[in-house]
Design a protein around this motif. Sequence first.
Motif, mmCIF file in Angstrom:
data_model
loop_
_atom_site.group_PDB
_atom_site.id
_atom_site.type_symbol
_atom_site.label_atom_id
_atom_site.label_comp_id
_atom_site.label_asym_id
_atom_site.label_seq_id
_atom_site.Cartn_x
_atom_site.Cartn_y
_atom_site.Cartn_z
ATOM 1 N N ASP A 39 50.946 28.833 38.242
ATOM 2 C CA ASP A 39 51.358 27.236 37.784
ATOM 3 C C ASP A 39 52.675 27.040 37.649
ATOM 4 O O ASP A 39 53.194 25.773 38.225
ATOM 5 C CB ASP A 39 50.559 26.976 36.555
ATOM 6 C CG ASP A 39 49.068 27.016 36.668
ATOM 7 O OD1 ASP A 39 48.638 27.213 37.785
ATOM 8 O OD2 ASP A 39 48.446 27.132 35.538
ATOM 9 N N HIS A 40 53.399 27.571 37.052
ATOM 10 C CA HIS A 40 54.899 27.614 37.020
ATOM 11 C C HIS A 40 55.778 27.628 38.396
ATOM 12 O O HIS A 40 56.361 26.542 38.545
ATOM 13 C CB HIS A 40 55.648 28.741 36.065
ATOM 14 C CG HIS A 40 57.034 28.734 35.830
ATOM 15 N ND1 HIS A 40 57.513 27.537 34.868
ATOM 16 C CD2 HIS A 40 57.930 29.105 36.365
ATOM 17 C CE1 HIS A 40 58.781 27.746 35.046
ATOM 18 N NE2 HIS A 40 59.152 28.454 35.940
ATOM 19 N N GLU A 41 55.232 28.346 39.149
ATOM 20 C CA GLU A 41 55.706 28.469 40.730
ATOM 21 C C GLU A 41 55.286 27.471 41.524
ATOM 22 O O GLU A 41 55.802 27.387 42.756
ATOM 23 C CB GLU A 41 55.742 29.899 41.156
ATOM 24 C CG GLU A 41 56.278 31.078 40.352
ATOM 25 C CD GLU A 41 57.975 30.916 40.395
ATOM 26 O OE1 GLU A 41 58.416 30.405 41.204
ATOM 27 O OE2 GLU A 41 58.541 31.177 39.486
ATOM 28 N N GLY A 42 54.520 26.727 41.050
ATOM 29 C CA GLY A 42 53.566 25.681 42.273
ATOM 30 C C GLY A 42 52.800 26.312 43.296
ATOM 31 O O GLY A 42 52.705 25.976 44.347
ATOM 32 N N ILE A 43 52.137 27.654 42.766
ATOM 33 C CA ILE A 43 51.303 28.363 43.614
ATOM 34 C C ILE A 43 49.957 27.715 43.524
ATOM 35 O O ILE A 43 49.431 28.065 42.508
ATOM 36 C CB ILE A 43 51.538 30.010 43.426
ATOM 37 C CG1 ILE A 43 52.834 30.270 43.687
ATOM 38 C CG2 ILE A 43 50.447 30.696 44.487
ATOM 39 C CD1 ILE A 43 53.256 31.842 43.408
ATOM 40 N N ARG A 44 49.610 27.401 44.680
ATOM 41 C CA ARG A 44 48.093 26.571 44.397
ATOM 42 C C ARG A 44 47.100 27.893 44.640
ATOM 43 O O ARG A 44 46.289 27.756 45.787
ATOM 44 C CB ARG A 44 47.907 25.481 45.453
ATOM 45 C CG ARG A 44 49.008 24.520 45.292
ATOM 46 C CD ARG A 44 48.737 23.359 46.349
ATOM 47 N NE ARG A 44 47.437 22.667 46.271
ATOM 48 C CZ ARG A 44 47.259 21.628 45.636
ATOM 49 N NH1 ARG A 44 48.207 21.013 44.758
ATOM 50 N NH2 ARG A 44 45.960 21.194 45.856
ATOM 51 N N CYS A 45 46.993 28.475 43.759
ATOM 52 C CA CYS A 45 45.924 29.690 43.693
ATOM 53 C C CYS A 45 45.215 29.745 42.177
ATOM 54 O O CYS A 45 46.133 29.698 41.110
ATOM 55 C CB CYS A 45 46.394 30.847 44.052
ATOM 56 S SG CYS A 45 45.240 32.224 44.007
ATOM 57 N N LYS A 46 44.070 29.554 42.078
ATOM 58 C CA LYS A 46 43.423 29.977 40.615
ATOM 59 C C LYS A 46 42.968 31.336 40.568
ATOM 60 O O LYS A 46 42.569 31.771 41.517
ATOM 61 C CB LYS A 46 42.152 28.696 40.705
ATOM 62 C CG LYS A 46 42.693 27.413 40.470
ATOM 63 C CD LYS A 46 43.520 27.119 39.408
ATOM 64 C CE LYS A 46 43.911 25.485 39.394
ATOM 65 N NZ LYS A 46 44.888 25.417 38.492
ATOM 66 N N THR A 47 42.844 31.831 39.526
ATOM 67 C CA THR A 47 42.390 33.092 39.120
ATOM 68 C C THR A 47 40.782 33.141 38.859
ATOM 69 O O THR A 47 40.626 32.000 38.149
ATOM 70 C CB THR A 47 43.333 33.927 38.065
ATOM 71 O OG1 THR A 47 42.996 32.902 37.069
ATOM 72 C CG2 THR A 47 44.679 34.111 38.554
ATOM 73 N N HIS A 48 40.105 34.103 39.087
ATOM 74 C CA HIS A 48 38.621 33.997 38.725
ATOM 75 C C HIS A 48 38.522 35.371 38.197
ATOM 76 O O HIS A 48 38.603 36.537 38.932
ATOM 77 C CB HIS A 48 37.735 33.777 40.042
ATOM 78 C CG HIS A 48 36.140 33.800 39.333
ATOM 79 N ND1 HIS A 48 35.332 32.845 39.653
ATOM 80 C CD2 HIS A 48 35.709 34.708 38.523
ATOM 81 C CE1 HIS A 48 34.165 33.116 39.085
ATOM 82 N NE2 HIS A 48 34.159 34.227 38.784
ATOM 83 N N GLY A 49 38.384 35.619 36.746
ATOM 84 C CA GLY A 49 38.234 36.931 35.905
ATOM 85 C C GLY A 49 37.039 37.284 36.006
ATOM 86 O O GLY A 49 36.059 36.702 35.757
#
Length: 159
Positions: A39-49
């Motif tokens: 989120d801080h780096e603006g990376i559009r990737c969500k984690t799924h634990g």
Amino acid sequence: RRNFLRYLKAVVPELPERVALVDLGYSGTIQKHLQAIFDHEGIRCKTHGMYFVTGSGIRKIQARGIVAEGFLGDNGQPLGIAHSFMRSPELVEQCLMCPIGSTLDYDEHGQPILGDQSLPAYQLEEIARVQAGVLDFASRFSRLRHPSPWPPNTNSPTS
């Protein structure tokens, strides 16, 4: 953070929209921090634990919209299983260890900096035997559940 991102870029050149984070579990601390980096780096990737067991503490990251779920126990339920496991997970954790030290940091080239492996050789051998036994069981169980029409591989150590 920058060094970790160099490492991640080398291992996964193009991140998908969603990545799985698989771990033994509990409260999702690593997942929370990884998502914060994205989120801080603006990376559009969500984690799924995807965890073996999650306790009630996982609700803190779920409340922030982070997806996290447990297999054997989820959000501290069923209480008997989750509590029993989380009370003393050390045996399972030891059986899942690899024979290298923990990742302490990443250098300026994105390479992991590992701590010393502090377990004695006999303990590493015992862990290797447990892991081999688990793989053997999984292989045999899989063959029972889904018999193959092909003859067994007699060169395999699990045949």
